[in-house]
Scaffold this motif. Structure first.
Motif, PDB file in Angstrom:
ATOM      1  N   LYS A  70      18.065  54.681 -12.500  1.00  0.00           N
ATOM      2  CA  LYS A  70      17.282  54.684 -11.269  1.00  0.00           C
ATOM      3  C   LYS A  70      17.964  55.596 -10.253  1.00  0.00           C
ATOM      4  O   LYS A  70      19.196  55.583 -10.106  1.00  0.00           O
ATOM      5  CB  LYS A  70      17.164  53.268 -10.695  1.00  0.00           C
ATOM      6  N   PRO A 107      18.368  54.712  -3.678  1.00  0.00           N
ATOM      7  CA  PRO A 107      17.248  54.257  -2.844  1.00  0.00           C
ATOM      8  C   PRO A 107      16.752  55.309  -1.859  1.00  0.00           C
ATOM      9  O   PRO A 107      15.547  55.418  -1.622  1.00  0.00           O
ATOM     10  CB  PRO A 107      17.838  53.042  -2.113  1.00  0.00           C
ATOM     11  N   ASP A 109      14.372  57.666  -3.650  1.00  0.00           N
ATOM     12  CA  ASP A 109      13.087  56.995  -3.898  1.00  0.00           C
ATOM     13  C   ASP A 109      12.248  56.927  -2.628  1.00  0.00           C
ATOM     14  O   ASP A 109      11.027  57.168  -2.651  1.00  0.00           O
ATOM     15  CB  ASP A 109      13.332  55.585  -4.441  1.00  0.00           C
ATOM     16  N   GLU A 110      12.859  56.592  -1.515  1.00  0.00           N
ATOM     17  CA  GLU A 110      12.116  56.457  -0.258  1.00  0.00           C
ATOM     18  C   GLU A 110      11.539  57.791   0.193  1.00  0.00           C
ATOM     19  O   GLU A 110      10.386  57.868   0.637  1.00  0.00           O
ATOM     20  CB  GLU A 110      13.033  55.878   0.819  1.00  0.00           C
ATOM     21  N   ASP A 145       8.552  58.679  -1.941  1.00  0.00           N
ATOM     22  CA  ASP A 145       7.372  57.892  -1.581  1.00  0.00           C
ATOM     23  C   ASP A 145       6.697  58.460  -0.330  1.00  0.00           C
ATOM     24  O   ASP A 145       5.457  58.457  -0.218  1.00  0.00           O
ATOM     25  CB  ASP A 145       7.759  56.428  -1.359  1.00  0.00           C
ATOM     26  N   LEU A 190      10.038  62.826  -8.903  1.00  0.00           N
ATOM     27  CA  LEU A 190       9.347  61.599  -8.529  1.00  0.00           C
ATOM     28  C   LEU A 190       7.945  61.874  -7.997  1.00  0.00           C
ATOM     29  O   LEU A 190       7.009  61.103  -8.267  1.00  0.00           O
ATOM     30  CB  LEU A 190      10.162  60.837  -7.488  1.00  0.00           C
ATOM     31  N   LYS A 232       4.389  60.473  -9.794  1.00  0.00           N
ATOM     32  CA  LYS A 232       3.442  59.586  -9.111  1.00  0.00           C
ATOM     33  C   LYS A 232       2.140  60.281  -8.701  1.00  0.00           C
ATOM     34  O   LYS A 232       1.322  59.671  -8.016  1.00  0.00           O
ATOM     35  CB  LYS A 232       4.123  58.982  -7.878  1.00  0.00           C
TER      36      LYS A 232
END
Length: 612
Positions: free
Chosen positions: A361, A364, A367-368, A371, A521, A525
């Motif tokens: 992974k 964080p 990832d944020e 997104d 990422l 998505k």
């Protein structure tokens, strides 16, 4: 010698004779009528009874008949059957015919013969019926089995999971009822499979105690971010095969990327170690008892260098494990594609999927930020809208390495020749052989698509001019001039730099792999992902989107078809559109068996997914 009978006796005998003759005539008349009707059915009369002349009356004959009649009337037989045997010469088929002196058989014999023949006919009919019934029963049984098999086949077909099959280079997929969509795969094609490589809740670990390990292995993960990701997955699998402890891999500086990112700068180390604790023992650093750490990767005594590409699991057990047991700690170098796919146990491939899709992974903060980029792409029009992610592989390094020919000026081609001679002198030589090689590679679909070719393909597929497209790429070779055809046909092209402020990206510019992680990422998505050339980035994106359920479209262009069609000056637009649409209906990341057509990174279905 007898005396002459008296007159009284003569009269009595005469009267008796007349009575007997009268009864014989009455009986013979009735018999002849009945016998005439059944003469053909029963045994024919004896020749002696046919056309026999009627005998004249005589006293002697009358006395004989009287004595014969008395013997018949007064003689008792032991049983009816015995009496029948005496009086009926045809009571049984085993007895020969008996001449009764011109009179036919007894009526009871005829009735018995009639019943015998009737029951014989019934017996024959029963045997025929029984035979026919057996034949009918046989055919009914066959039909029943055929019907059961047909019903089973229909039910199996209806319940069979959706799976495409490959015939050469052609992919055949089951038909679906849903109309085609630009933004997603048919629902009926996405409900048959589910991920099943995740960590098993409550599973009992089969790892030995800490002192039961066979030794330690250490690797350098080389290349870019995605090549490093694959190397990490393979390292965990190799450690499992040899029951060894894995030292946290080091991300080696790449000569092209010039990046010095560490494992902990990109990935969540704590999650990585904890998620795999029941599969492989992983430590953060080299054990303290091994003091000469510089010896790793420098001493040949501590390095295994003879591992072939796509080696089977048995190779590690036979050749690497003995050295690890002897030295207790060994480095594996090089470690790019050093583990096969269809020559290792399925549980090892499933473990690689567990590492790739669950254990590795990003941090964080990465990832944020990803997104936020996805949310901005889906609301660029002021209302929710789907968007496409385009992985455009047309950087200078990719163009040079492909050794393909592209549209450009003479000056551009001369500069590209000098660049290739500098970077790949052995392959370039004097460049005279490259032209026919470049034509052959383009014909076979082995060249990266140019931005203009991508634009024509997307328009033929039906994507409108207003389509929102996120471009994941480095610096495009040729700059804005090369991007002009694509931007003219699809003006809503954006990159991460255009979606963010300078300050937002400054925290990620310290590591090139962090920027690559953002692109990874966002592409993962997106509603539709389009690749333009092979590589680990596109391979991992398509595989991950398949693992998530095949719902998202992942378009893999048929570059051979595009090269042939775009090179045909006589092909009209309508024909081109039809060819593109039909060819790419099955090239959207639909369910398909993994081996031997793909590796597990592009298609993890066979080892890592289960029937839903």
């Amino acid at each position: 010698m007898f005396s002459e009978p008296s007159s009284v006796l003569k009269d009595e005998l005469k009267s008796k004779s007349k009575c007997v003759n009268k009864n014989d005539k009455l009986f013979n008349s009735r018999r002849s009528k009945h016998t005439h009707s059944i003469a053909k059915e029963y045994t024919p009369r004896s020749p002696s009874s046919v056309n026999t002349p009627k005998l004249a009356y005589s006293p002697k004959r009358a006395m004989a008949e009287l004595r014969h009649s008395s013997s018949i009337g007064g003689g008792a037989t032991p049983s009816p059957r015995k009496r029948d045997d005496v009086t009926s010469p045809l009571s049984s088929d085993s007895h020969p015919p008996h001449d009764d002196g011109g009179r036919d058989r007894h009526p009871r014999d005829r009735f018995r013969s009639l019943l015998s023949n009737h029951f014989q006919l019934l017996d024959d009919s029963a045997r025929v019926y029984s035979h026919n019934f057996k034949i009918l029963l046989f055919f009914i049984t066959i039909l029943a089995f055929a019907g059961m098999f047909t019903v089973y086949s229909v039910i199996s077909h209806l319940n069979a999971p959706y799976l495409c099959t490959k015939d050469g280079i052609t992919l055949h997929c089951p038909r679906v009822k849903e109309p085609p969509s630009l933004w997603e795969n048919p629902l009926s094609a996405t409900t048959s499979w589910k991920p099943c490589a995740e960590k098993r809740i409550g599973a009992i670990s089969d790892l030995p105690e800490a002192n039961g390990t066979n030794g330690y292995i250490f690797i350098h993960a080389e290349g870019g971010l995605n090549q490093q990701r694959i190397a990490i997955c393979n390292a965990v699998a190799v450690a499992k095969i040899m029951n060894a402890t894995l030292i946290l891999p080091v991300l080696k500086q790449d000569q092209i990327w010039k990046d010095q990112t560490k494992f902990e700068d990109i990935f969540d180390v704590d999650h990585f170690i904890d998620y795999l604790k029941d599969d492989v023992r992983i430590v953060r650093d080299i054990p303290s008892w091994f003091t000469d750490k510089s010896e790793l990767f420098t001493s040949i005594r501590r390095t295994v260098k003879n591992i072939p590409k796509y080696a089977p699991a048995q190779f590690y057990i036979d050749n690497v494990l003995p050295r690890i047991k002897e030295k207790k700690i060994m480095a594996l170098k090089p470690f790019v594609d050093r583990l096969g796919y269809d020559n290792v146990p399925q549980e090892i491939n499933r473990l690689r999927c567990r590492v790739n899709y669950h254990a590795l992974k990003f941090l964080p903060e990465i990832d944020e930020m990803a997104d936020q980029l996805v949310a901005r792409m889906k609301n660029r029009t002021g209302s929710p809208n789907p968007f496409m992610a385009l992985h455009l592989r047309f950087e200078k390094g990719m163009v040079g390495l492909s050794f393909c020919d592209f549209v450009g000026t003479r000056a551009e081609k001369a500069l590209m020749g000098l660049y290739r001679l500098k970077e790949w002198p052995r392959r370039f030589k004097d460049g005279s052989h490259l032209w026919p090689l470049a034509l052959q590679k383009r014909k076979e679909g082995r060249c990266p698509l140019e931005p203009g070719e991508v634009a024509v393909m997307l328009r033929a597929m039906g994507y409108p001019k207003e389509t929102q497209i996120y471009v994941a790429s480095g610096q495009v070779y040729g700059g804005q001039n090369r991007m002009a055809p694509l931007r003219n046909m699809f003006p809503n092209l954006v990159t991460k730099e255009e979606l963010t402020t300078k300050d937002e990206l400054d925290n990620f510019r310290k590591h090139v792999t962090s920027l690559a992680a953002l692109d990874f990422l966002v592409c993962l998505k997106s509603n539709v992902f389009v690749m333009t050339h092979g590589g680990n980035f596109a391979k991992l994106i398509i595989g991950a989107r398949r693992y998530m359920g095949h719902h998202q479209k992942s378009i893999k262009p048929d570059k051979g078809l595009l090269s042939k069609s775009l090179g045909d000056p006589y092909m009209g637009w309508a024909t081109f559109v039809e060819d593109v649409v039909i060819t790419h209906q099955t090239r959207t990341g639909l369910p398909e068996a993994t081996f031997p057509n793909y590796d597990i990174w592009e298609n993890p279905l066979t080892p890592c997914m289960c029937k839903a």
